[in-house]
Design a protein around this motif. Sequence first.
Motif, PDB file in Angstrom:
ATOM      1  N   HIS A 116      16.762  -0.166   4.534  1.00  0.00           N
ATOM      2  CA  HIS A 116      16.906   1.286   3.760  1.00  0.00           C
ATOM      3  C   HIS A 116      15.675   1.641   2.825  1.00  0.00           C
ATOM      4  O   HIS A 116      15.312   2.907   2.873  1.00  0.00           O
ATOM      5  N   LEU A 117      14.965   0.450   2.306  1.00  0.00           N
ATOM      6  CA  LEU A 117      13.803   0.797   1.439  1.00  0.00           C
ATOM      7  C   LEU A 117      12.676   1.498   2.639  1.00  0.00           C
ATOM      8  O   LEU A 117      12.077   2.275   2.203  1.00  0.00           O
ATOM      9  N   LYS A 118      12.760   0.796   3.904  1.00  0.00           N
ATOM     10  CA  LYS A 118      11.648   1.455   4.716  1.00  0.00           C
ATOM     11  C   LYS A 118      12.042   3.032   5.071  1.00  0.00           C
ATOM     12  O   LYS A 118      11.004   3.888   5.016  1.00  0.00           O
ATOM     13  N   LEU A 119      13.313   3.423   5.076  1.00  0.00           N
ATOM     14  CA  LEU A 119      13.436   4.489   5.431  1.00  0.00           C
ATOM     15  C   LEU A 119      13.217   5.484   4.104  1.00  0.00           C
ATOM     16  O   LEU A 119      12.578   6.726   4.423  1.00  0.00           O
ATOM     17  N   LEU A 120      13.222   5.180   3.019  1.00  0.00           N
ATOM     18  CA  LEU A 120      12.887   5.694   1.882  1.00  0.00           C
ATOM     19  C   LEU A 120      11.392   6.001   1.754  1.00  0.00           C
ATOM     20  O   LEU A 120      11.114   6.961   1.266  1.00  0.00           O
ATOM     21  N   ARG A 121      10.679   4.781   2.184  1.00  0.00           N
ATOM     22  CA  ARG A 121       9.313   5.095   2.044  1.00  0.00           C
ATOM     23  C   ARG A 121       8.791   6.116   3.224  1.00  0.00           C
ATOM     24  O   ARG A 121       7.981   6.709   2.989  1.00  0.00           O
ATOM     25  N   VAL A 168       9.888   6.699  -2.206  1.00  0.00           N
ATOM     26  CA  VAL A 168       9.503   5.848  -2.824  1.00  0.00           C
ATOM     27  C   VAL A 168       8.126   5.236  -2.270  1.00  0.00           C
ATOM     28  O   VAL A 168       7.816   5.342  -0.992  1.00  0.00           O
ATOM     29  N   ASP A 169       7.446   4.555  -2.975  1.00  0.00           N
ATOM     30  CA  ASP A 169       6.108   3.778  -2.761  1.00  0.00           C
ATOM     31  C   ASP A 169       6.454   2.265  -3.064  1.00  0.00           C
ATOM     32  O   ASP A 169       7.036   1.763  -4.079  1.00  0.00           O
ATOM     33  N   ASP A 170       5.875   1.380  -2.328  1.00  0.00           N
ATOM     34  CA  ASP A 170       5.980  -0.170  -2.563  1.00  0.00           C
ATOM     35  C   ASP A 170       4.781  -0.369  -3.378  1.00  0.00           C
ATOM     36  O   ASP A 170       3.735  -0.503  -2.696  1.00  0.00           O
ATOM     37  N   ALA A 171       4.834  -0.121  -4.563  1.00  0.00           N
ATOM     38  CA  ALA A 171       3.579   0.029  -5.306  1.00  0.00           C
ATOM     39  C   ALA A 171       2.857  -0.890  -5.872  1.00  0.00           C
ATOM     40  O   ALA A 171       1.550  -0.935  -5.956  1.00  0.00           O
ATOM     41  N   GLU A 172       3.359  -2.323  -5.911  1.00  0.00           N
ATOM     42  CA  GLU A 172       2.502  -3.473  -6.407  1.00  0.00           C
ATOM     43  C   GLU A 172       3.321  -4.604  -5.685  1.00  0.00           C
ATOM     44  O   GLU A 172       4.902  -4.595  -5.519  1.00  0.00           O
ATOM     45  N   MET A 218       0.847  -1.220  -0.116  1.00  0.00           N
ATOM     46  CA  MET A 218       0.059  -0.038  -0.022  1.00  0.00           C
ATOM     47  C   MET A 218       1.014   1.200   0.028  1.00  0.00           C
ATOM     48  O   MET A 218       1.701   1.431   0.646  1.00  0.00           O
ATOM     49  N   PRO A 219       0.676   2.274  -0.944  1.00  0.00           N
ATOM     50  CA  PRO A 219       1.433   3.384  -1.029  1.00  0.00           C
ATOM     51  C   PRO A 219       1.614   4.064   0.326  1.00  0.00           C
ATOM     52  O   PRO A 219       0.383   4.270   1.039  1.00  0.00           O
ATOM     53  N   ASP A 220       2.430   4.818   0.537  1.00  0.00           N
ATOM     54  CA  ASP A 220       2.678   5.898   1.892  1.00  0.00           C
ATOM     55  C   ASP A 220       1.899   6.952   1.513  1.00  0.00           C
ATOM     56  O   ASP A 220       1.966   7.534   0.166  1.00  0.00           O
ATOM     57  N   SER A 221       1.179   7.485   2.287  1.00  0.00           N
ATOM     58  CA  SER A 221       0.386   8.799   2.004  1.00  0.00           C
ATOM     59  C   SER A 221       1.063  10.072   2.686  1.00  0.00           C
ATOM     60  O   SER A 221       0.353  11.100   2.596  1.00  0.00           O
TER      61      SER A 221
END
Length: 116
Positions: free
Chosen positions: A73-78, A83-87, A1-4
């Motif tokens: 690192h991806l969590k920090l970028l989100r 970034v979004d964990d788009a799919e 789910m994308p970060d709002s």
Amino acid sequence: MPDSTPPPGACCAPLAEAPLSAEDAADLATGFKALGDPVRLRLLSLICTSDDGARVSDLAAAFQVSGPTISHHLKLLREAGLVDDAERRGTSIHYRPRSEALNVLADRLAAPPTHG
């Protein structure tokens, strides 16, 4: 789910046009801090240049660090809204850049036009 999370500094003029408020500086610092690590900066580069969203396993293969470290690192970028964990495809998560947030950071650093 994308970060709002809204893009960092979404309401502000370039640094060369107006001084930052304390709130705007804090908002922008979140995005710039996330990019202040070489692994995260490179991860973002890989995500931005991916045509169909970058998979965690593909991203991890580009580094000599563990998968959990890449996930951190991806969590920090989100969390920074970059970034979004788009799919999710099966067990794989594909990440995409949040172009609007990246554009805000770039626009805030825009240099004033030179005269002369």
